[in-house]
Scaffold this active site. Sequence first.
Site, short mmCIF file in Angstrom:
data_model
loop_
_atom_site.label_atom_id
_atom_site.label_comp_id
_atom_site.label_asym_id
_atom_site.label_seq_id
_atom_site.Cartn_x
_atom_site.Cartn_y
_atom_site.Cartn_z
N GLY A 1 83.94 98.04 36.75
CA GLY A 1 83.48 97.87 35.53
C GLY A 1 84.08 98.14 34.36
N ASP B 1 89.44 98.76 28.09
CA ASP B 1 88.45 99.53 28.50
C ASP B 1 89.06 101.07 27.99
OD1 ASP B 1 87.30 97.54 29.80
OD2 ASP B 1 87.77 97.70 31.43
N TYR C 1 86.37 88.41 26.84
CA TYR C 1 85.48 87.09 26.66
C TYR C 1 86.37 87.15 28.78
CZ TYR C 1 85.98 82.57 27.39
OH TYR C 1 85.46 80.65 28.06
#
Length: 317
Positions: free
Chosen positions: A34, A259, A167
């Site tokens: 995630g 990330d 996005y």
Amino acid sequence: MSDIVTFGETMLRLSPPGSERLEEAAEFEVRAAGAESNVAIAANRLGATATWLSKVPETPLGRRVVGELRQHGIETDVVWSHRGRQGTYYLEQAGKPRGSNVIYDREHTAISTAEARELNTDLVQDARVFFTSGITPALSSTLRETTANMLKAARQGGTTTAFDFNYRHKLWSPDEAKETLTRLFPGIDVLVIAARDARTVLGFEGDPRQLAHKLGSQYDFTTVIVTRGAEGAVGWHDSVVHEQEAYETETVSSIGTGDAFTGAFIARRLHGDDVPTALEYAAATAALKRTIPGDVALLSKDEVDAVVKEGGKSISR
């Protein structure tokens, strides 16, 4: 008190071995994955204490996610739910011309019903940085409101807010994303956005340096980071644009690279680095992540230091 608190959904990623097709796979590799938890782990690896905040189903799969994240050294603060399911995604990996494919299975998840009143806003207000991404409000109308409320709570507590535009076209349209995310901009201090998203979703024109200037000026952010893939990134701060080239790397897995970049940048800014130095560490961390399977940047600060020491080009203008 954590240095950084992140909020969002962590899924279970199921991948067939090698380049096998999903329709013929007899077994799957399973990992927690995630954006927000990836950022927390990367920041933690570079020395920042980190907590992941979420709403998770009280099921074996939900417990699997939380347990795996704790094994990576971050704290978790979750609302356990008896309604909703654990989100998953399937990754079919392949080279050209087939390419890799991601299939999301995240309808009716526990996180999609999360409200700010359920979550530990005191933890957010005690943190130095609160982070979430554009993926979170894309998941449900409830989370659009919750994301806005969490950013508001952070600001009220004097916590710096950081946001990755992130996005995902499989979750919503460019028009939906633009309408929702620009409404969040007034509550954001640090924006991370890919150059392609600034162009295709927000409708901005220009090279990455111009995009960073325009975004910083128009929306009054403190810092804007525009990522540009293999060409590195630019950072706008105090009306100055700093350019950072990407480090050379041999890619094993590109998933989670952004990330890792964001988590490292935040960690180094918390450490006291200026924007150019933080960009160097972010780019080095991203390069190392590309050598690691899975979504998570399983690396050490010493490894990142070594890459930075080898040299990367940073230019301020």
